[in-house]
Design an enzyme around this catalytic site. Sequence first.
Site, mmCIF file in Angstrom:
data_model
loop_
_atom_site.group_PDB
_atom_site.id
_atom_site.type_symbol
_atom_site.label_atom_id
_atom_site.label_comp_id
_atom_site.label_asym_id
_atom_site.label_seq_id
_atom_site.Cartn_x
_atom_site.Cartn_y
_atom_site.Cartn_z
ATOM 1 C CB SER A 1 -0.908 -0.302 1.406
ATOM 2 O OG SER A 1 -1.843 1.055 1.103
ATOM 3 C CG HIS B 1 -4.338 -0.769 -0.960
ATOM 4 N ND1 HIS B 1 -4.165 -0.965 0.432
ATOM 5 C CD2 HIS B 1 -5.037 -2.146 -1.218
ATOM 6 C CE1 HIS B 1 -4.668 -1.837 1.018
ATOM 7 N NE2 HIS B 1 -5.296 -2.757 -0.121
ATOM 8 C CG ASP C 1 -6.064 -5.094 2.429
ATOM 9 O OD1 ASP C 1 -6.608 -6.213 2.883
ATOM 10 O OD2 ASP C 1 -5.867 -4.726 1.219
#
Length: 350
Positions: free
Chosen positions: A174, A201, A294
């Site tokens: 991310s 992400h 996540d």
Amino acid sequence: MKIAIVNDVPMVVEVLRRALAQWPEHQLLWVAQDGAQAIELCAWQLPDVVLMDMLMPHVDGVEATRRIMQSTPCPILIVTADIGACAQKVYEALGYGALDAVDTPALGGSEWERGSSVLRDKIARVGRMEPKAPPPVVAARTPRPARPAPVAHSVVSAVDGGSASRQLVAIGASAGGPGALAVLLRGLPKDFSAALVIVQHIDPGFSAGMATWLQQQCGLPVRVAQEGDQPRAGLVLMAGTNQHLLLKNRDTLGYEAESADDVYHPSIDVFFHSVVRQWRGQKVGVLLTGMGRDGAIGLKAMRDAGLHTIAQDRQSSSVYGMPKAAAALDAATEILPLDSIAGALVAQFS
């Protein structure tokens, strides 16, 4: 939050001033007219978020980002007139530690409302991150133009990767991920025997350009995953939309619509769980720098299934959120500095 603007165009500075004036939770700390001035001002008075333009005389946004992240790290949000027009510079800046990118809001009308709302959300997001300077990313010597992603699945050519592989590296990343991924992929040999699939992400509008930029950083082919793709030896596939990328059967990737309750789009956890369920060959999970949680639960599921799992360590993470959550769950077989992960993967598949 205390916000700094780095831009050499007075009209753009005024647009950003007006946007910030709408939000009482934000204060304009200072304005720099080029990257060199921004470096000096960050050393004098460090902001909570820097809104960094890319195209400036003398010291551009890429070099300013690199030097700020080396000397006085702070959250940097790229805000530039047209991200697509300077995509190469945007990905280089992300590689040096910038956390996200957004187009400058258009002045007036519905586009102003939409653009300023997106900007506000991005500022709030990056302002919650705690950045650290990542290892430097070497720019490609010969930039290659971005190839448009195919609209339908087609057979992967030999140039695009090797034969079908029974070995898989599942990677989640991310905030700070572009730079971390470049370092990891650059450490892998061109004849790497495993397939690699990445869930990063990032705004879907950046994914194709990021795949091209990553390919320039390493010796492996990199592209956006398409519905029906099969992982192949030495080929790097990246999630390309906000929908969840996952293995739909033993060897085929596809996308699944996210639900309103999903926090992360695409979800690393969804992908990791699909790897546990579907992939029948050897598999390794890797969780890199990122904000939030996540991937931690999915990495734990992989380790509980007897698989080898790796999390990036605190010192080398630009944002120690996702790897920290994985460490708290004892989800990682190994916790490694970024520059050791490629070697660990080569050892796993040797």
